[in-house]
Design a protein around this motif. Structure first.
Motif, PDB file in Angstrom:
ATOM      1  N   ARG A  43     -83.679  -6.132  -1.987  1.00 14.43           N
ATOM      2  CA  ARG A  43     -84.846  -5.481  -1.416  1.00 14.43           C
ATOM      3  C   ARG A  43     -84.621  -5.145   0.070  1.00 14.43           C
ATOM      4  N   GLU A  44     -84.089  -6.115   0.838  1.00  9.27           N
ATOM      5  CA  GLU A  44     -83.867  -5.873   2.263  1.00  9.27           C
ATOM      6  C   GLU A  44     -82.775  -4.826   2.496  1.00  9.27           C
ATOM      7  N   THR A  45     -81.706  -4.866   1.676  1.00  9.55           N
ATOM      8  CA  THR A  45     -80.644  -3.871   1.816  1.00  9.55           C
ATOM      9  C   THR A  45     -81.149  -2.479   1.485  1.00  9.55           C
ATOM     10  N   ASN A  46     -81.995  -2.383   0.462  1.00 11.13           N
ATOM     11  CA  ASN A  46     -82.570  -1.084   0.098  1.00 11.13           C
ATOM     12  C   ASN A  46     -83.427  -0.536   1.232  1.00 11.13           C
ATOM     13  N   HIS A  47     -84.218  -1.413   1.877  1.00  8.91           N
ATOM     14  CA  HIS A  47     -85.034  -0.976   3.009  1.00  8.91           C
ATOM     15  C   HIS A  47     -84.153  -0.522   4.172  1.00  8.91           C
ATOM     16  N   ASP A  50     -84.153   3.128   5.913  1.00  3.44           N
ATOM     17  CA  ASP A  50     -84.388   3.300   7.341  1.00  3.44           C
ATOM     18  C   ASP A  50     -83.276   4.098   8.005  1.00  3.44           C
ATOM     19  N   ASN A  51     -82.043   3.937   7.527  1.00  2.00           N
ATOM     20  CA  ASN A  51     -80.899   4.628   8.132  1.00  2.00           C
ATOM     21  C   ASN A  51     -80.511   5.898   7.367  1.00  2.00           C
ATOM     22  N   HIS A  52     -81.326   6.269   6.372  1.00  2.00           N
ATOM     23  CA  HIS A  52     -81.064   7.483   5.585  1.00  2.00           C
ATOM     24  C   HIS A  52     -79.659   7.444   4.976  1.00  2.00           C
ATOM     25  N   LYS A  53     -79.295   6.283   4.449  1.00  2.00           N
ATOM     26  CA  LYS A  53     -77.988   6.094   3.819  1.00  2.00           C
ATOM     27  C   LYS A  53     -78.176   5.663   2.369  1.00  2.00           C
ATOM     28  N   LYS A  54     -77.091   5.744   1.630  1.00  2.00           N
ATOM     29  CA  LYS A  54     -77.078   5.258   0.257  1.00  2.00           C
ATOM     30  C   LYS A  54     -75.876   4.346   0.068  1.00  2.00           C
ATOM     31  N   LEU A  55     -76.038   3.348  -0.803  1.00  2.00           N
ATOM     32  CA  LEU A  55     -74.987   2.356  -1.027  1.00  2.00           C
ATOM     33  C   LEU A  55     -74.910   2.029  -2.515  1.00  2.00           C
ATOM     34  N   VAL A  56     -73.704   2.109  -3.059  1.00  2.00           N
ATOM     35  CA  VAL A  56     -73.476   1.754  -4.464  1.00  2.00           C
ATOM     36  C   VAL A  56     -73.135   0.273  -4.539  1.00  2.00           C
ATOM     37  N   VAL A 106     -74.459  -1.005 -12.315  1.00  2.00           N
ATOM     38  CA  VAL A 106     -74.182  -0.403 -11.009  1.00  2.00           C
ATOM     39  C   VAL A 106     -75.444   0.304 -10.553  1.00  2.00           C
ATOM     40  N   ILE A 107     -75.932  -0.077  -9.372  1.00  2.00           N
ATOM     41  CA  ILE A 107     -77.167   0.506  -8.851  1.00  2.00           C
ATOM     42  C   ILE A 107     -76.877   1.199  -7.527  1.00  2.00           C
ATOM     43  N   GLU A 108     -77.735   2.128  -7.181  1.00  2.00           N
ATOM     44  CA  GLU A 108     -77.591   2.855  -5.912  1.00  2.00           C
ATOM     45  C   GLU A 108     -78.807   2.559  -5.057  1.00  2.00           C
ATOM     46  N   LEU A 109     -78.570   1.929  -3.904  1.00  2.00           N
ATOM     47  CA  LEU A 109     -79.639   1.580  -2.985  1.00  2.00           C
ATOM     48  C   LEU A 109     -79.889   2.735  -2.026  1.00  2.00           C
ATOM     49  N   GLY A 110     -81.128   2.794  -1.515  1.00  2.00           N
ATOM     50  CA  GLY A 110     -81.499   3.864  -0.608  1.00  2.00           C
ATOM     51  C   GLY A 110     -82.181   5.027  -1.292  1.00  2.00           C
ATOM     52  N   THR A 111     -82.586   4.828  -2.569  1.00  2.00           N
ATOM     53  CA  THR A 111     -83.235   5.907  -3.324  1.00  2.00           C
ATOM     54  C   THR A 111     -84.747   5.793  -3.320  1.00  2.00           C
ATOM     55  N   GLY A 112     -85.287   4.657  -2.864  1.00  2.00           N
ATOM     56  CA  GLY A 112     -86.736   4.494  -2.809  1.00  2.00           C
ATOM     57  C   GLY A 112     -87.375   4.132  -4.134  1.00  2.00           C
TER      58      GLY A 112
END
Length: 419
Positions: free
Chosen positions: A34-38, A42-48, A66-72
């Motif tokens: 949850r914190e990594t996704n936020h 905040d930094n307009h980035k995505k992380l696999v 496999v999930i992609e964070l930063g998608t909201g």
């Protein structure tokens, strides 16, 4: 159960503390995701990120995706919702025994981590004794119904047969009076002390409440995910876990992009090549060319591939390897990667473009690159000096040959400087 979280090797600096060897508890993993996704949002980035859930006792792999964070996505804030999303979207409301057992066991593990600590037998006994002192006193002073009845209604003595006289028939009024008298003689019952009862059975009530919550959660999860309408078998996770990527791609065509991402992260080059041959796509062509170190093909494939941050980093490396430093600089303006900028500066030095290297290092202020620039200029001057001797016809043939060899040596050292 515990959770392992493995990030992409091309993650940017503020994810350097994202541990890939730590065993997270279920709630720790949920909080970290949850914190990594936020942070990504905040930094307009995505992380696999690859998430895997294991059995605590024997480290058996129970779940992986496999999930992609930063998608909201809302489900990224809750571990159970994330797993439910995988079954719902990937397996289309599966109804197998394996998936059922996993959902129920995950629900139980989450409840067990959040369950309150129960009182010990000794603490429960002391609490019951302290909270209900008046109960024993009231119970000791409570009259005994049978004793009171015996005291108020002694048995009538048996009259002598000779003294018995016939009694008149009872009337309605006499019967009413008799019932009223009997009611008055009955002892009054006292209401039970609810506080004392709760203290006495406090531990049992807590255990019973936790059991009810567990059963309700398990039944609700079962009815939600394993309704009779669900037909497909949950083979996707099993196939990926067993590295049967071709079968998984055939059974789940909508998940081919995710399977290709797993192959890039955990698979082999030959496995990626087979998957790309069976299910060709632009992203697979780019990733396979980079894995085979065919950098010119990487540059060509970048025109159609989806250029995520990871692929942009690979494209910059491809430009470096093909000595296209200006293009690498342009790509790095979006990435803003200082390590990549240092490599570009080294590339300029190796090709004798010292002014460009000095321009980049004016921003980096890297002492190592400063030293490399000075060394490179020395190698370039030495190579030029011996090349002039090698071309001087006034020198002997032996001198010219030796000078030619020295010039080639210094040129090679310049071209490999920093490697």
């Amino acid at each position: 159960m515990y959770v392992l979280l493995k990030r992409s090797r091309f993650a940017w600096p503020f994810f350097s503390k994202f541990s890939k060897v730590r065993r997270y508890s279920l709630h720790e993993a949920e909080k970290t995701i949850r914190e990594t996704n936020h942070a990504c949002l905040d930094n307009h980035k995505k992380l696999v990120v690859e998430i895997s859930i294991h059995n605590e006792s024997d480290d058996e792999l129970l779940f992986r995706d496999v999930i992609e964070l930063g998608t909201g996505e809302a489900y990224l804030g809750n571990l159970l919702a994330l797993v439910q999303h995988t079954f719902r979207e990937v397996l289309d409301n599966v109804s197998s025994d394996d998936a059922q057992r996993f959902i129920v066991s995950l629900q139980s593990a989450l409840v067990a981590e959040a369950a309150p600590v129960l009182l010990t037998d000794k603490e429960s006994t002391e609490a019951a004794t302290d909270e209900a002192p008046g109960q024993d006193q009231s119970s000791s002073s409570e009259p005994n119904p049978s004793a009171s009845h015996d005291a108020q209604e002694p048995p009538d003595p048996q009259p002598e047969p000779s003294t018995v006289r016939p009694q008149p028939a009872p009337t309605r009024e006499s019967m009413q009076n008799r019932r009223t008298a009997e009611k008055k003689r009955q002892p009054t019952r006292q209401a039970p002390d609810m506080g004392a009862l709760f203290s006495k059975y406090k531990r049992a009530l807590i255990v019973f409440g936790a059991a009810v919550l567990l059963v309700v959660g398990a039944v609700g999860s079962y009815r939600f995910f394993f309704s009779p309408k669900a037909a497909p078998q949950p083979i996707y996770q099993t196939l990926v876990r067993n590295e049967k990527y071709l079968q998984a791609g055939q059974a789940y065509p909508e998940k081919r992009a995710a399977i290709e991402a797993v192959l890039v992260t955990d698979g082999t080059t030959s496995g990626l090549a087979k998957f790309q041959s069976k299910y060709p796509c632009a992203n697979g062509k780019f990733d396979l060319a980079y894995a085979r170190k065919k950098y010119q093909a990487v540059i060509s494939a970048s025109q159609k591939a989806t250029m995520s941050r990871v692929r942009k980093s690979k494209l910059a490396v491809a430009y470096l390897k093909t000595k296209q430093f200006e293009q690498a600089e342009i790509v790095n303006r979006d990435l803003n990667d200082q390590d990549l900028q240092s490599l570009i500066a080294i590339g300029y030095i190796q090709t004798g473009q010292f002014d460009q290297a000095k321009r980049l290092n004016a921003e980096l202020k890297n002492k190592t690159i400063d030293q490399a620039i000075q060394t490179g200029e020395t190698y370039q001057k030495a190579a030029a000096h011996f090349q002039a001797i090698a071309k001087d016809t006034s020198k002997s043939a032996a001198e010219r040959a030796q000078a030619k060899a020295s010039a080639a040596s210094f040129q090679h050292q310049l071209e490999t400087l920093g490697e």
